[in-house]
Design an enzyme around this catalytic site. Sequence first.
Site, short mmCIF file in Angstrom:
data_model
loop_
_atom_site.label_atom_id
_atom_site.label_comp_id
_atom_site.label_asym_id
_atom_site.label_seq_id
_atom_site.Cartn_x
_atom_site.Cartn_y
_atom_site.Cartn_z
N ARG A 11 26.20 31.36 5.24
CA ARG A 11 26.79 31.20 6.58
C ARG A 11 27.48 29.83 6.70
O ARG A 11 27.81 29.22 5.69
CB ARG A 11 25.68 31.41 7.62
CG ARG A 11 25.06 32.80 7.53
CD ARG A 11 23.99 33.03 8.57
NE ARG A 11 24.54 32.98 9.92
CZ ARG A 11 23.80 32.90 11.03
NH1 ARG A 11 22.47 32.88 10.93
NH2 ARG A 11 24.36 32.86 12.21
N HIS A 24 18.12 22.72 11.44
CA HIS A 24 19.26 21.92 10.99
C HIS A 24 19.40 20.60 11.73
O HIS A 24 20.30 19.82 11.43
CB HIS A 24 20.55 22.74 11.17
CG HIS A 24 20.39 24.18 10.79
ND1 HIS A 24 20.09 24.57 9.51
CD2 HIS A 24 20.43 25.33 11.53
CE1 HIS A 24 19.98 25.90 9.48
NE2 HIS A 24 20.17 26.38 10.69
N ARG A 26 20.33 39.78 20.24
CA ARG A 26 21.30 38.76 19.86
C ARG A 26 21.84 39.06 18.47
O ARG A 26 21.09 39.17 17.52
CB ARG A 26 20.57 37.42 19.85
CG ARG A 26 21.28 36.31 19.13
CD ARG A 26 20.51 35.01 19.23
NE ARG A 26 19.55 34.84 18.18
CZ ARG A 26 19.52 33.77 17.38
NH1 ARG A 26 20.37 32.80 17.51
NH2 ARG A 26 18.60 33.68 16.46
N GLU A 43 8.65 28.06 5.33
CA GLU A 43 9.82 28.12 6.21
C GLU A 43 10.50 29.48 6.02
O GLU A 43 10.73 29.90 4.89
CB GLU A 43 10.76 26.98 5.80
CG GLU A 43 12.07 26.91 6.53
CD GLU A 43 12.95 25.76 5.98
OE1 GLU A 43 12.47 24.93 5.17
OE2 GLU A 43 14.13 25.71 6.35
N TYR A 82 20.84 39.40 12.72
CA TYR A 82 19.39 39.23 12.82
C TYR A 82 18.61 40.55 12.88
O TYR A 82 17.38 40.53 12.87
CB TYR A 82 19.05 38.36 14.04
CG TYR A 82 19.64 36.97 13.95
CD1 TYR A 82 19.14 36.06 13.04
CD2 TYR A 82 20.71 36.58 14.75
CE1 TYR A 82 19.68 34.78 12.93
CE2 TYR A 82 21.26 35.31 14.66
CZ TYR A 82 20.74 34.41 13.74
OH TYR A 82 21.28 33.15 13.63
N ASP A 118 8.80 15.57 11.20
CA ASP A 118 7.74 14.57 11.26
C ASP A 118 6.40 15.20 11.66
O ASP A 118 5.35 14.84 11.11
CB ASP A 118 8.10 13.45 12.25
CG ASP A 118 9.17 12.51 11.71
OD1 ASP A 118 9.50 12.60 10.50
OD2 ASP A 118 9.67 11.68 12.48
N PRO A 150 14.10 28.39 18.93
CA PRO A 150 14.96 28.84 20.03
C PRO A 150 15.77 30.09 19.72
O PRO A 150 16.24 30.28 18.59
CB PRO A 150 15.90 27.64 20.25
CG PRO A 150 15.82 26.85 19.01
CD PRO A 150 14.45 27.06 18.45
N ASN A 151 15.92 30.89 20.75
CA ASN A 151 16.72 32.12 20.77
C ASN A 151 16.06 33.29 20.05
O ASN A 151 16.54 34.41 20.15
CB ASN A 151 18.13 31.88 20.22
CG ASN A 151 18.87 30.81 21.02
OD1 ASN A 151 18.99 30.96 22.23
ND2 ASN A 151 19.31 29.75 20.37
N ASN A 198 9.76 29.69 11.58
CA ASN A 198 11.21 29.86 11.65
C ASN A 198 11.69 28.94 12.76
O ASN A 198 11.64 29.29 13.94
CB ASN A 198 11.58 31.32 11.96
CG ASN A 198 13.10 31.50 11.97
OD1 ASN A 198 13.85 30.51 11.97
ND2 ASN A 198 13.55 32.74 11.98
N HIS A 237 13.77 32.04 7.28
CA HIS A 237 15.01 32.35 8.00
C HIS A 237 15.31 33.82 7.79
O HIS A 237 15.28 34.30 6.66
CB HIS A 237 16.18 31.50 7.48
CG HIS A 237 15.86 30.05 7.53
ND1 HIS A 237 15.80 29.37 8.73
CD2 HIS A 237 15.53 29.17 6.56
CE1 HIS A 237 15.45 28.12 8.46
NE2 HIS A 237 15.27 27.98 7.17
N ILE A 238 15.60 34.49 8.88
CA ILE A 238 15.89 35.93 8.80
C ILE A 238 17.19 36.15 8.03
O ILE A 238 17.27 37.01 7.15
CB ILE A 238 16.00 36.50 10.23
CG1 ILE A 238 14.64 36.38 10.95
CG2 ILE A 238 16.47 37.96 10.20
CD1 ILE A 238 14.71 36.61 12.45
N SER A 239 18.20 35.36 8.37
CA SER A 239 19.51 35.48 7.70
C SER A 239 19.54 34.59 6.46
O SER A 239 18.71 33.69 6.31
CB SER A 239 20.62 35.08 8.67
OG SER A 239 20.51 33.71 9.01
N ARG A 281 24.56 25.19 8.54
CA ARG A 281 23.25 25.85 8.37
C ARG A 281 22.67 25.65 6.97
O ARG A 281 21.57 26.13 6.66
CB ARG A 281 23.36 27.36 8.65
CG ARG A 281 23.74 27.70 10.07
CD ARG A 281 23.73 29.20 10.32
NE ARG A 281 24.59 29.53 11.43
CZ ARG A 281 24.20 29.50 12.72
NH1 ARG A 281 22.97 29.21 13.05
NH2 ARG A 281 25.06 29.80 13.68
N ALA A 333 17.56 27.19 15.14
CA ALA A 333 18.59 26.13 15.09
C ALA A 333 18.00 24.74 14.85
O ALA A 333 18.67 23.86 14.30
CB ALA A 333 19.40 26.14 16.37
#
Length: 147
Positions: free
Chosen positions: A107, A80, A18, A98, A23, A87, A10-11, A74, A100-102, A111, A77
């Site tokens: 943070r 977390h 954003r 996996e 990001y 599953d 999402p996002n 990725n 994550h950009i940040s 997170r 949200a």
Amino acid sequence: MKPIFVLNGPNLNLLGLRQPEIYGAETLADVAARCAALADDLGLGIDFRQSNHEGALVEMIHEARDAASAIVINPAAYTHTSVAILDALHAFEGPVIEVHISNVHKRESFRHHSYVSLRADGVIAGCGTDGYLLALRRVATLLAKGG
Ligand code: DHK
């Protein structure tokens, strides 16, 4: 060989718009284009997707069971919060990386925990959108070794 599914949560459709200070300025379409170019160089195919819906991401992972040789994800949200995505990944047999950009560890504390890390074979965080390219390189290495 089956393609690598590159899945985005999402996002991430708002990438570039954003919180660019976190990001970056690149759009998700820019990232998809860079991934496609690298995949070409590595002799891999990719299927790059994004959804804002947890169930849609679960269904993409189910589809990957037959249709993908590896997953780069990725989960945004849902990293977390989502036992459902964890599953689903447990039901996939190939490599999972996996991204994550940040740097999520730099943070907020919420997170710092990832459900997806309980399944991921590798985790890349804080390398900006280059993390996707690093993940594809790692997948290429793992697939060359036989998964
Ligand atoms: C993206 C998000 O949308 C956040 O919810 C995660 C992740 C971090 C990223 O860094 O790519 O916490």
